[in-house]
Scaffold this motif. Structure first.
Motif: not given
Length: 110
Positions: A29-37
């Motif tokens: 129940d935890f959100d993290v933003d993941a950004s791949r470049n």
């Protein structure tokens, strides 16, 4: 390991970590933003803490940048070991992500 093998292994790790971070909402129940470049994955936690994981093909290493410092990992045939003798990459990322999440335990697998 050849450069091609390293790049395939590194890409699989980054894909897995990105997917795993997406699963944390359902599991914890935890959100993290993941950004791949490309070869760089950035995890951004709710409190704006960034954890950056990237591959370094010329050195055949995976690098992690976090508030606690920068870490380099090399594959030993079984796991990604810290080049300075610290915990392996999965254990270190578990602790780094747990700390970034305010202490709520997050288990990272690689």
């Amino acid at each position: 390991m050849t450069e091609t093998e390293f790049l395939a292994r590194a890409d699989a790790i980054l894909d897995h970590l990105e997917s795993q971070s997406d699963d944390w909402l359902a599991l914890y129940d935890f959100d993290v933003d993941a950004s791949r470049n490309g070869n760089v994955l950035t995890l951004i936690f709710n409190n704006s803490i960034h954890v950056v994981i990237n591959s370094q093909a010329p050195l055949q290493e995976m690098w992690v940048a976090a508030r606690t410092g920068g870490f380099h990992y090399r594959f030993d045939g079984e796991r990604w070991v810290d080049t300075r003798g610290g915990p392996d990459m999965a254990e270190a990322l578990s602790q780094i992500c747990t700390d970034a999440n305010g202490g709520q335990p997050l288990k990272v697998t690689i």
